[in-house]
Enzyme design. Structure first.
Site, PDB file in Angstrom:
ATOM      1  N   ASP A 149      95.909  63.997  35.069  1.00 45.52           N
ATOM      2  CA  ASP A 149      94.476  64.259  34.873  1.00 45.52           C
ATOM      3  C   ASP A 149      94.208  65.701  34.451  1.00 45.52           C
ATOM      4  OD1 ASP A 149      91.781  63.336  34.968  1.00 45.52           O
ATOM      5  OD2 ASP A 149      91.484  64.328  36.891  1.00 45.52           O
ATOM      6  N   SER A 187      85.428  63.072  34.680  1.00 43.06           N
ATOM      7  CA  SER A 187      86.283  61.984  34.218  1.00 43.06           C
ATOM      8  C   SER A 187      85.613  60.660  34.590  1.00 43.06           C
ATOM      9  CB  SER A 187      87.658  62.065  34.878  1.00 43.06           C
ATOM     10  OG  SER A 187      88.304  63.281  34.560  1.00 43.06           O
ATOM     11  N   GLN A 220      91.880  58.324  28.565  1.00 41.91           N
ATOM     12  CA  GLN A 220      90.752  58.612  29.448  1.00 41.91           C
ATOM     13  C   GLN A 220      89.492  58.873  28.641  1.00 41.91           C
ATOM     14  OE1 GLN A 220      89.851  62.540  31.689  1.00 41.91           O
ATOM     15  NE2 GLN A 220      91.052  61.363  33.163  1.00 41.91           N
TER      16      GLN A 220
END
Length: 286
Positions: free
Chosen positions: A204, A228, A278
């Protein structure tokens, strides 16, 4: 200054019952729980409900609410499928009785098959030729006594070396493509779950901000709401995170207050070992 063993203790969630786990947060200089931590704790919990001969091959997650780093997180694992070749686990992370995160993780019996891959991008510098991000930031911020340094993982946990770093205070617009080498410090055990958990943790990092690189937003950061929204990950083969890995990132599209970002993990010898994707919220407030 956190050490790697403290991070490992945090990511190794406590098992309360067969399919129920509890995790705490390692406090970082962030306004909410770091998304990679919840991802890593979820896969750590799910993997411990599966026979070790089955390995995760994909993970699809949604971040639902900001996590509170001061409160424990409960991970409820649902064993929704145990098949002849595949197992599926659904994991819901909760705080204060509300879901902050959910994901589905698929595990597969290890098999052989046809193989191909896209190679490490040509011209990628090797980590031995790069300065660590922490050393670079310390050198730059020493010239700005009135500026506070941005969040970065401490060198005591992981050595990160960016291949196309932007200036941390006044970055010029750049292509939405970059990457960094990383290696967790210290010799880790041979437990595949440990390496996979740490790989998920770092997946991430810098992924969402890839979509900000083409835009001169540093002076507008107080007006940007960023988070996110989801996170997908595919595990192609076993990997060691105490050896150099390269994380190549790009953002093919940004629009509608969302940026789409992708990532590819390569070993030092050029094997593609994992991939990510993502969407991140990038909303400019008036």
């Amino acid at each position: 200054m956190y050490k790697l063993n403290q991070l490992l203790d945090t990511l190794e969630v406590e098992q309360l019952d067969t399919f129920l786990f509890r995790g705490n947060s390692l406090p970082l200089a962030l306004p909410r729980v770091y998304g990679g931590q919840v991802l890593a704790q979820a896969i750590n919990a799910a993997a411990r409900t599966i026979d070790s001969e089955r390995q995760p091959h994909s993970m699809h997650a949604y971040f639902l609410r900001p996590g509170d780093a001061k409160r424990p997180i409960i991970f409820d694992v649902d064993p929704i499928r145990d098949g002849g070749s595949f197992n599926t686990r659904r994991v819901v992370a909760k705080q204060n009785g509300a879901a902050i995160f959910n994901c589905s993780i698929s595990f597969q019996k290890v098999e052989k098959g046809l193989e191909h891959q896209m190679d490490l991008p040509e011209g990628t510098p090797m980590p031995e030729d790069l300065e660590s991000d922490q050393a670079r930031n310390e050198r730059i911020y020493a010239q700005y006594s009135d500026k506070s340094a941005p969040f970065i993982f401490p060198l005591s946990m992981v050595d990160i070396r960016s291949t196309q770093p932007q200036h941390p205070i006044d970055p010029e617009p750049a292509e939405p493509e970059h990457g960094f080498w990383f290696r967790f410090n210290g010799k880790l055990s041979d437990d595949l779950n440990v390496h996979r958990t740490l790989l998920t943790y770092i997946s991430d990092y810098k992924l969402m901000t890839t979509g900000l690189r083409p835009h001169r937003v540093r002076g507008l950061m107080e007006k940007i709401q960023g988070a996110s929204l989801d996170h997908s990950m595919w595990f192609h083969q076993p990997v060691r995170v105490d050896e150099w890995l390269y994380y190549h990132l790009d953002s093919p599209k940004s629009g509608g207050s969302r940026a789409f970002n992708r990532g590819s993990f390569y070993s030092h010898d050029g094997r593609l070992v994992a991939s990510t994707a993502q969407e991140g919220l990038i909303r400019v407030r008036d």
